[in-house]
Motif scaffolding. Structure first.
Motif, PDB file in Angstrom:
ATOM      1  N   ASN A   1      45.131  41.055  35.933  1.00  0.00           N
ATOM      2  CA  ASN A   1      44.544  41.439  34.647  1.00  0.00           C
ATOM      3  C   ASN A   1      43.072  41.058  34.524  1.00  0.00           C
ATOM      4  O   ASN A   1      42.548  40.894  33.408  1.00  0.00           O
ATOM      5  N   SER A   2      42.403  40.910  35.646  1.00  0.00           N
ATOM      6  CA  SER A   2      40.971  40.626  35.625  1.00  0.00           C
ATOM      7  C   SER A   2      40.227  41.801  34.997  1.00  0.00           C
ATOM      8  O   SER A   2      40.503  42.963  35.308  1.00  0.00           O
ATOM      9  N   ASP A   3      39.275  41.497  34.135  1.00  0.00           N
ATOM     10  CA  ASP A   3      38.527  42.558  33.459  1.00  0.00           C
ATOM     11  C   ASP A   3      37.564  43.256  34.419  1.00  0.00           C
ATOM     12  O   ASP A   3      37.311  44.446  34.286  1.00  0.00           O
ATOM     13  N   PHE A   4      37.016  42.500  35.356  1.00  0.00           N
ATOM     14  CA  PHE A   4      36.088  43.034  36.357  1.00  0.00           C
ATOM     15  C   PHE A   4      36.502  42.538  37.736  1.00  0.00           C
ATOM     16  O   PHE A   4      37.201  41.527  37.851  1.00  0.00           O
ATOM     17  N   PRO A   5      36.060  43.207  38.787  1.00  0.00           N
ATOM     18  CA  PRO A   5      36.201  42.609  40.112  1.00  0.00           C
ATOM     19  C   PRO A   5      35.420  41.297  40.167  1.00  0.00           C
ATOM     20  O   PRO A   5      34.334  41.188  39.597  1.00  0.00           O
ATOM     21  N   ARG A   6      35.991  40.317  40.841  1.00  0.00           N
ATOM     22  CA  ARG A   6      35.344  39.012  40.982  1.00  0.00           C
ATOM     23  C   ARG A   6      35.303  38.639  42.455  1.00  0.00           C
ATOM     24  O   ARG A   6      36.213  38.981  43.218  1.00  0.00           O
ATOM     25  N   VAL A   7      34.251  37.933  42.844  1.00  0.00           N
ATOM     26  CA  VAL A   7      34.061  37.620  44.255  1.00  0.00           C
ATOM     27  C   VAL A   7      33.711  36.155  44.450  1.00  0.00           C
ATOM     28  O   VAL A   7      33.309  35.454  43.514  1.00  0.00           O
ATOM     29  N   CYS A   8      33.857  35.718  45.680  1.00  0.00           N
ATOM     30  CA  CYS A   8      33.308  34.442  46.128  1.00  0.00           C
ATOM     31  C   CYS A   8      32.429  34.730  47.337  1.00  0.00           C
ATOM     32  O   CYS A   8      32.885  35.325  48.313  1.00  0.00           O
ATOM     33  N   THR A   9      31.178  34.327  47.246  1.00  0.00           N
ATOM     34  CA  THR A   9      30.224  34.466  48.348  1.00  0.00           C
ATOM     35  C   THR A   9      30.063  33.106  49.001  1.00  0.00           C
ATOM     36  O   THR A   9      30.020  32.083  48.317  1.00  0.00           O
ATOM     37  N   TRP A  10      29.994  33.070  50.320  1.00  0.00           N
ATOM     38  CA  TRP A  10      29.852  31.790  51.000  1.00  0.00           C
ATOM     39  C   TRP A  10      28.808  31.863  52.104  1.00  0.00           C
ATOM     40  O   TRP A  10      28.513  32.938  52.648  1.00  0.00           O
ATOM     41  N   GLY A  11      28.236  30.713  52.398  1.00  0.00           N
ATOM     42  CA  GLY A  11      27.253  30.605  53.473  1.00  0.00           C
ATOM     43  C   GLY A  11      27.420  29.302  54.224  1.00  0.00           C
ATOM     44  O   GLY A  11      27.740  28.270  53.630  1.00  0.00           O
ATOM     45  N   HIS A  12      27.234  29.362  55.515  1.00  0.00           N
ATOM     46  CA  HIS A  12      27.242  28.182  56.391  1.00  0.00           C
ATOM     47  C   HIS A  12      25.796  27.970  56.826  1.00  0.00           C
ATOM     48  O   HIS A  12      25.208  28.832  57.495  1.00  0.00           O
ATOM     49  N   PHE A  13      25.210  26.854  56.428  1.00  0.00           N
ATOM     50  CA  PHE A  13      23.783  26.608  56.616  1.00  0.00           C
ATOM     51  C   PHE A  13      23.535  25.437  57.562  1.00  0.00           C
ATOM     52  O   PHE A  13      24.340  24.514  57.663  1.00  0.00           O
ATOM     53  N   GLN A  14      22.381  25.520  58.200  1.00  0.00           N
ATOM     54  CA  GLN A  14      21.937  24.487  59.133  1.00  0.00           C
ATOM     55  C   GLN A  14      20.467  24.204  58.870  1.00  0.00           C
ATOM     56  O   GLN A  14      19.660  25.133  58.734  1.00  0.00           O
ATOM     57  N   PHE A  15      20.104  22.924  58.769  1.00  0.00           N
ATOM     58  CA  PHE A  15      18.701  22.575  58.628  1.00  0.00           C
ATOM     59  C   PHE A  15      17.947  22.941  59.914  1.00  0.00           C
ATOM     60  O   PHE A  15      18.374  22.580  61.007  1.00  0.00           O
ATOM     61  N   LYS A  16      16.837  23.624  59.766  1.00  0.00           N
ATOM     62  CA  LYS A  16      16.071  24.018  60.943  1.00  0.00           C
ATOM     63  C   LYS A  16      15.511  22.810  61.694  1.00  0.00           C
ATOM     64  O   LYS A  16      15.501  22.772  62.923  1.00  0.00           O
ATOM     65  N   LYS A  17      15.033  21.818  60.949  1.00  0.00           N
ATOM     66  CA  LYS A  17      14.436  20.643  61.592  1.00  0.00           C
ATOM     67  C   LYS A  17      15.489  19.670  62.122  1.00  0.00           C
ATOM     68  O   LYS A  17      15.201  18.879  63.023  1.00  0.00           O
ATOM     69  N   TYR A  18      16.672  19.727  61.530  1.00  0.00           N
ATOM     70  CA  TYR A  18      17.732  18.795  61.911  1.00  0.00           C
ATOM     71  C   TYR A  18      19.013  19.602  62.137  1.00  0.00           C
ATOM     72  O   TYR A  18      19.912  19.602  61.295  1.00  0.00           O
ATOM     73  N   PRO A  19      19.106  20.318  63.243  1.00  0.00           N
ATOM     74  CA  PRO A  19      20.211  21.254  63.448  1.00  0.00           C
ATOM     75  C   PRO A  19      21.597  20.612  63.464  1.00  0.00           C
ATOM     76  O   PRO A  19      22.599  21.322  63.310  1.00  0.00           O
ATOM     77  N   GLU A  20      21.658  19.297  63.620  1.00  0.00           N
ATOM     78  CA  GLU A  20      22.963  18.640  63.558  1.00  0.00           C
ATOM     79  C   GLU A  20      23.479  18.546  62.117  1.00  0.00           C
ATOM     80  O   GLU A  20      24.662  18.268  61.891  1.00  0.00           O
ATOM     81  N   LYS A  21      22.593  18.784  61.143  1.00  0.00           N
ATOM     82  CA  LYS A  21      22.962  18.742  59.731  1.00  0.00           C
ATOM     83  C   LYS A  21      23.359  20.135  59.257  1.00  0.00           C
ATOM     84  O   LYS A  21      22.515  21.037  59.163  1.00  0.00           O
ATOM     85  N   GLU A  22      24.630  20.304  58.970  1.00  0.00           N
ATOM     86  CA  GLU A  22      25.158  21.585  58.507  1.00  0.00           C
ATOM     87  C   GLU A  22      25.975  21.376  57.236  1.00  0.00           C
ATOM     88  O   GLU A  22      26.486  20.285  56.986  1.00  0.00           O
ATOM     89  N   PHE A  23      26.100  22.429  56.449  1.00  0.00           N
ATOM     90  CA  PHE A  23      26.908  22.367  55.234  1.00  0.00           C
ATOM     91  C   PHE A  23      27.293  23.777  54.816  1.00  0.00           C
ATOM     92  O   PHE A  23      26.722  24.775  55.292  1.00  0.00           O
ATOM     93  N   PHE A  24      28.251  23.864  53.906  1.00  0.00           N
ATOM     94  CA  PHE A  24      28.738  25.141  53.399  1.00  0.00           C
ATOM     95  C   PHE A  24      28.487  25.228  51.892  1.00  0.00           C
ATOM     96  O   PHE A  24      28.509  24.208  51.198  1.00  0.00           O
TER      97      PHE A  24
END
Length: 256
Positions: free
Chosen positions: A109-132
């Motif tokens: 019964n959702s009035d509109f379509p709903r979404v979840c957008t996600w991204g997996h990111f990495q710091f350019k200067k510190y590539p060992e540091k990642e997050f979502f």
């Protein structure tokens, strides 16, 4: 690493808003973003040209996400990120419905379509540091759709984010803290609510261009428990004499 996250419902462009139509607010929305200089912004209610306006004005941001309607049209739950700071390792979007891979689909019964957008990111200067980052806008009418949607998002996060990677959930959840949606998130030991470090109540985050502060929030930032929450702000500022949106942006500074 210190990181600044913002969640910001832009208010979709509606000509009947007159002085509050997007053409009269786009510079103000960009100004308040620049004021806080966030690394990541979870946007709700952004149409493609509104997002292009922000990209063009701010220059150093790009965004992830697609329109919620079939054919990549309609509102986006976009994630803006600083392209000079982060690499995008992976990205995606799913619909909060019984057919999550079908653009424009809706259920419960959702009035509109709903979404979840996600991204997996990495710091350019510190590539060992990642997050979502996961960003969403739950339905404003159907409680069932909100409940099913947040459970779907949590199930996705639980199976998608590695245990050793920090993550953030941003969005307009169309639910105040006593709602079962927020209670569900608060019940998860893996999550911390950005409002938990505030002294006193957060107050309202939706104000319908009135500047009202009474009430409770419907816009949230949650973080993995490993994230160290430093400071949370609900910015109720006017920009050049008027509000940039009918929602106040919420900003979290944290260390990952």
């Amino acid at each position: 690493m210190e990181i600044t996250i913002m969640t910001f419902n832009l208010r979709v462009d509606v000509p009947s808003d007159r002085e509050n139509a997007w053409a009269n607010r786009s510079d103000k929305a960009c100004d308040i973003i620049q004021k806080h200089d966030p690394c990541i912004i979870g946007i709700q209610e952004g149409l493609s040209y509104m997002l292009s306006d922000i990209e063009g004005r701010l220059g150093n941001y790009q965004y992830l996400g697609h329109g919620r309607e079939a054919g990549n049209t309609g509102e986006h739950s976009a994630i803006f990120y600083k392209e000079d700071v982060f690499n995008v390792v992976n990205q995606g979007q799913f619909w909060l419905s019984e057919q999550p891979k079908v653009p424009g689909s809706k259920s419960w019964n959702s009035d509109f379509p709903r979404v979840c957008t996600w991204g997996h990111f990495q710091f350019k200067k510190y590539p060992e540091k990642e997050f979502f980052v996961y960003n969403t806008h739950l339905d404003h009418i159907s409680q069932e759709a909100r409940e099913q949607g947040i459970r779907m998002i949590w199930e996705f996060i639980s199976t998608h984010s590695p245990n050793d990677r920090p993550f953030f959930l941003t969005g307009d959840l169309n639910a105040t803290p006593e709602n079962s949606i927020i209670k569900f998130l608060h019940s998860k030991q893996q999550l911390a609510d950005a409002y938990s470090i505030l002294r006193g109540d957060a107050g309202s985050t939706f104000h319908n261009f009135s500047g009202d502060t009474d009430g409770q929030p419907i816009d949230y930032i949650f973080a993995a428990k490993e994230v160290q929450l430093q400071n949370t702000i609900v910015d109720r500022s006017k920009m050049n004499g008027s509000f940039p949106s009918d929602h106040y942006p919420v900003i979290l500074k944290a260390t990952i």
